[in-house]
Design an enzyme around this catalytic site. Structure first.
Site, PDB file in Angstrom:
ATOM      1  N   GLU A 463      42.391  -5.474  42.459  1.00 12.63           N
ATOM      2  CA  GLU A 463      41.427  -4.490  42.951  1.00 12.63           C
ATOM      3  C   GLU A 463      40.279  -5.184  43.674  1.00 12.63           C
ATOM      4  O   GLU A 463      39.826  -4.736  44.743  1.00 12.63           O
ATOM      5  CB  GLU A 463      40.896  -3.665  41.780  1.00 12.63           C
ATOM      6  CG  GLU A 463      39.870  -2.620  42.198  1.00 12.63           C
ATOM      7  CD  GLU A 463      39.240  -1.922  41.009  1.00 12.63           C
ATOM      8  OE1 GLU A 463      38.418  -1.032  41.243  1.00 12.63           O
ATOM      9  OE2 GLU A 463      39.553  -2.279  39.852  1.00 12.63           O
ATOM     10  N   ASP A 520      46.399  -7.733  52.297  1.00 10.01           N
ATOM     11  CA  ASP A 520      46.658  -6.874  53.451  1.00 10.01           C
ATOM     12  C   ASP A 520      45.716  -7.279  54.580  1.00 10.01           C
ATOM     13  O   ASP A 520      44.735  -6.610  54.887  1.00 10.01           O
ATOM     14  CB  ASP A 520      46.449  -5.401  53.073  1.00 10.01           C
ATOM     15  CG  ASP A 520      46.847  -4.464  54.201  1.00 10.01           C
ATOM     16  OD1 ASP A 520      47.712  -4.850  54.996  1.00 10.01           O
ATOM     17  OD2 ASP A 520      46.293  -3.351  54.276  1.00 10.01           O
ATOM     18  N   HIS A 742      48.733   3.912  41.785  1.00 14.08           N
ATOM     19  CA  HIS A 742      47.797   2.927  41.238  1.00 14.08           C
ATOM     20  C   HIS A 742      48.148   1.593  41.887  1.00 14.08           C
ATOM     21  O   HIS A 742      49.039   0.876  41.433  1.00 14.08           O
ATOM     22  CB  HIS A 742      47.923   2.836  39.721  1.00 14.08           C
ATOM     23  CG  HIS A 742      47.725   4.146  39.010  1.00 14.08           C
ATOM     24  ND1 HIS A 742      46.669   4.977  39.275  1.00 14.08           N
ATOM     25  CD2 HIS A 742      48.450   4.770  38.049  1.00 14.08           C
ATOM     26  CE1 HIS A 742      46.737   6.062  38.510  1.00 14.08           C
ATOM     27  NE2 HIS A 742      47.822   5.954  37.757  1.00 14.08           N
TER      28      HIS A 742
END
Length: 776
Positions: A463, A520, A742
């Site tokens: 995260e 990413d 998620h």
């Protein structure tokens, strides 16, 4: 909140690689005579005798006779024994692959004049026996009549010696063909002769192999002529070497080619690059198979003991290096660089290979790490991971020892790089923490969000990466420019007082590689080329870093329109100076102010003309991709290497670094289906069957959107889909709801839709309108 949730929002639609080896200048390397096939131990001859279906079992008497004559001469003239009882005592052949420890790459064309061997007079060749047309007619007659004598005589004569090979295949027997650009060989004739060979009777095939043995056993005196190189070039293409029963002969051919001097390799490399893609690929596959079967033989009794032929694999690897160099000289390459990967090496002790290379480099002992182009990206990732783990353990152990030596009580936190950040100040807190804990960068990463309960079992770390990367690369942040034409980010050239945030991005990329996290990020390939320039941080801090040679191809990957315009300038047929009225000066807008920069001293007064336009284009590209962003990229470079300071990086191509950081773009949804885990569902449930029917029928763009929706990236880790640990959980909610993901745990929460049509509709809406995170 301890994870990033993706909730759909309908309102928001979305080489030159290795060159030939460095020899000692002015001194030709000592030539090793070909070890007699018998002298390699009885096992060598047995390797011939035990050929499949007895193909060449009749050679034993011939070889014995020839070698009895050779042994006496070799005992008198050869200063060294050529039987190698132990690999540790093997005198390694000169490296063909450029030492991967070298900080700068050298062009194959950069041979000094003294490295180039003088042109030797060619021997007078025999009369060319047949034309290609004659040969093909003879083959057809033999097939129809069953009388192969004429064809047999042709093969017998042609493969009897190197001069006969040249007489048969040289385009003009009277011409010397002493250029790297033209081997002088009739390639179509060579292909026709080899294609026909495998369909001839066994006695003809044995005759060819016998002739090759005779040629290889010839006692060499002095340097090779270009006709000799042509003969090696022709023999290497023989398809008979696909058969393990010929491997003893093949190994000796490879060894003679591997021990040629660098200037001879220079010629072979340029001749290799002129082969057709099909023939080139066959050569590479044959060599890879040879190495694989020597490492893991299906029938060990077919080959001599490994102690007797420890030079087989080094010789094959060196010839492969020539082919790899040839492939890198062609644009586009003849075959993808991945075709040189040998997946068999994934099953050997890679860390032993790595440590051997670390200890001995490219000189004393062979290691596959000397030839990194044969090691797959999956194998390289294993080496990097284990090297990282060893560094993590070493750093953690040292911290523990220091704590104990100061009589302080150790705690578990000292074994990790602990990041404590606030969501509201994510970038500044992260920068402060990484700067303050610079000594801990090589420890295992753990992230805590201030004011939130929860342990980091991997989800919080991912995260943190996702949110931080997303914030830093936002156009409003101003660090990177997003180019819509190329779908990639590039460094902003705006000047600033502090480039520490660029260092932060470099550290993030390094931590991602170090902790096996896929990011990413959309950087062009040029970025990774710069990141390996050089692959090891120089000790001298004044040396430039992140500077590499760049071309219009590199610029096209970032700014295709500008690259096209510069290409048009180069091909313009009119008067460049009068029609374009440009100078060696460029203009850039910085915070609303137009600034000018000279591409060379006095550039504003130097017009661009037909004569100097190539220089102008090269300086312009170099300015855009190197000079204008030097400080930004240098900070980024040092940040990355502060984490990934490992010799293992020298094994990587720029493309491989990109795959390690961002993952592979190749999707295999069937592999994802096989590795998916389920929670609340069974793989036989109707909803799950509907799901895979829909997903496997998606076009590629929707499959990528699904992957991005559930994992935060549309790319696949190096280890493949199985490494994603993808999970589908049952969401006990109304079937009117859209799916939820998620991303921190690569988990898709799927309501129990009752029909395939309903599932497909909801899934497409969800994955196509998921810009943004649910926690924002």
């Amino acid at each position: 909140m301890s994870e990033v949730d993706r909730v759909p929002s309908p309102a928001a639609p979305p080489a030159v690689a290795a060159t030939a080896p460095e020899e000692k200048k002015g001194k030709e390397p000592e030539r090793e005579k070909l070890p007699p096939i018998v002298s390699a131990g009885a096992g060598a001859t047995a390797g011939l005798d035990r050929g499949s279906k007895g193909q060449i079992s009749t050679f034993s008497s011939f070889i014995s006779t020839v070698n009895q004559k050779k042994e006496a001469a070799e005992n008198r003239s050869s200063p060294t024994h050529l039987v190698f009882p132990n690999i540790k005592n093997v005198r390694d052949l000169p490296p063909i692959c450029l030492d991967v420890r070298q900080k700068q790459r050298i062009s194959i064309d950069a041979l000094s004049s003294e490295m180039k061997t003088p042109v030797l007079p060619e021997s007078i060749l025999p009369v060319q026996p047949k034309t290609m047309k004659d040969f093909l007619e003879d083959v057809e007659k033999a097939k129809s009549s069953g009388d192969w004598k004429t064809v047999h005589d042709f093969y017998l004569t042609m493969f009897d010696s190197f001069p006969e090979l040249n007489a048969a295949f040289k385009k003009d027997a009277s011409a010397s063909f002493n250029t790297i650009e033209d081997s002088g060989i009739n390639a179509k004739f060579v292909n026709a002769v080899y294609d026909a060979l495998l369909n001839t009777p066994q006695d003809i095939q044995k005759t060819v192999l016998k002739g090759i043995i005779n040629s290889l056993l010839r006692e060499w005196k002095g340097p090779r002529t270009k006709d000799d190189l042509r003969a090696y070039f022709i023999l290497l293409q023989n398809p008979q070497f696909n058969n393990t029963s010929t491997y003893v002969i093949y190994a000796h051919l490879l060894r003679q080619i591997a021990t040629l001097v660098e200037a001879d390799h220079h010629f072979l490399v340029h001749w290799f690059k002129k082969l057709s893609q099909k023939r080139f690929k066959q050569l590479v596959e044959r060599l890879l198979q040879f190495i694989s079967l020597r490492l893991f033989p299906a029938k060990p009794e077919e080959f001599p003991p490994i102690s007797k032929c420890s030079w087989w694999i080094p010789s094959a690897s060196k010839v492969l290096a020539l082919l790899n160099t040839a492939n890198n000289l062609v644009h586009p390459p003849l075959i993808p660089y991945t075709d040189f990967y040998n997946s068999t090496l994934d099953h050997i002790d890679l860390m032993e290979e790595y440590h051997t290379w670390q200890s001995f480099g490219n000189s004393h002992r062979f290691s596959f790490c000397q030839y990194p182009f044969v090691i797959s990206i999956a194998a390289k990732k294993i080496i990097i991971q284990r090297d990282s783990e060893q560094q993590m353990i070493s750093i953690a152990r040292q911290s523990l020892v220091d704590k104990v030596s100061r009589r302080q009580r150790p705690d578990m936190n000292m074994l990790f790089l602990n990041m404590k950040v606030r969501r509201t100040h994510l970038v500044s807190d992260s920068l402060d923490e990484l700067t303050r804990k610079r000594a801990d960068l090589k420890k295992k990463l753990k992230v805590t969000f201030v004011g939130e309960a929860g342990l980091d079992m991997g989800g919080l770390t991912k995260e943190w990466f996702l949110l931080l990367i997303r914030q830093i690369f936002h156009p409003d942040y101003g660090m990177f420019m997003y180019h819509k034409d190329s779908y990639c980010h590039w460094f902003s050239s705006f000047k600033c007082d502090n480039y520490s945030e660029f260092r932060l991005v470099g550290i993030l990329m390094g931590l991602a590689v170090y902790n096996s996290i896929t990011l990413d990020i959309r950087f062009p390939p040029c970025c990774y080329k710069k990141l390996l320039s050089p692959p090891i941080v120089p000790n001298d801090q004044s040396m430039p870093v992140g500077i590499c040679s760049v071309t219009t191809d590199d610029l096209c990957q970032i700014m295709p329109e500008l690259a096209h315009g510069l290409s048009e300038l180069l091909s313009y047929e009119g008067n460049v100076e009068e029609d374009f009225y440009s100078t060696f000066q460029v203009f850039q807008e910085e915070f609303g102010i137009i600034k000018s920069y000279n591409l060379k001293p006095g550039g504003d007064k130097i017009p661009v003309t037909n004569q100097n336009r190539k220089e102008y284009v090269q300086l312009y590209i170099d300015f855009l991709l190197n000079k204008s962003i030097y400080k930004q990229f240098a900070a980024f470079y040092y940040g990355f290497h502060s984490v990934c300071a490992s010799n293992a990086l020298m094994l990587l191509r720029p493309e491989e670094v990109e795959i390690l950081v961002c993952g592979s773009p190749e999707l295999d949804m069937h592999a994802l289906q096989r590795s998916t885990q389920y929670e609340g569902y069974a793989k036989t449930d109707l909803t799950i069957r509907y799901f895979w029917d829909v997903v496997l029928g998606f076009p590629l763009d929707l499959q990528k959107k699904l992957l991005h929706f559930t994992t935060g990236s549309d790319r696949v880790p190096v280890g493949g889909m199985a490494d994603l640990n993808f999970k589908i959980s049952k969401n006990e909610t109304s079937t009117n709801w859209l799916p939820v993901a998620h991303t921190c745990f690569n988990q898709l929460c799927l309501p129990p839709y009752k029909s395939k049509k309903d599932l497909k509709q909801k899934l497409i809406i969800g994955i196509s309108n998921s810009e943004g995170f649910g926690l924002e």
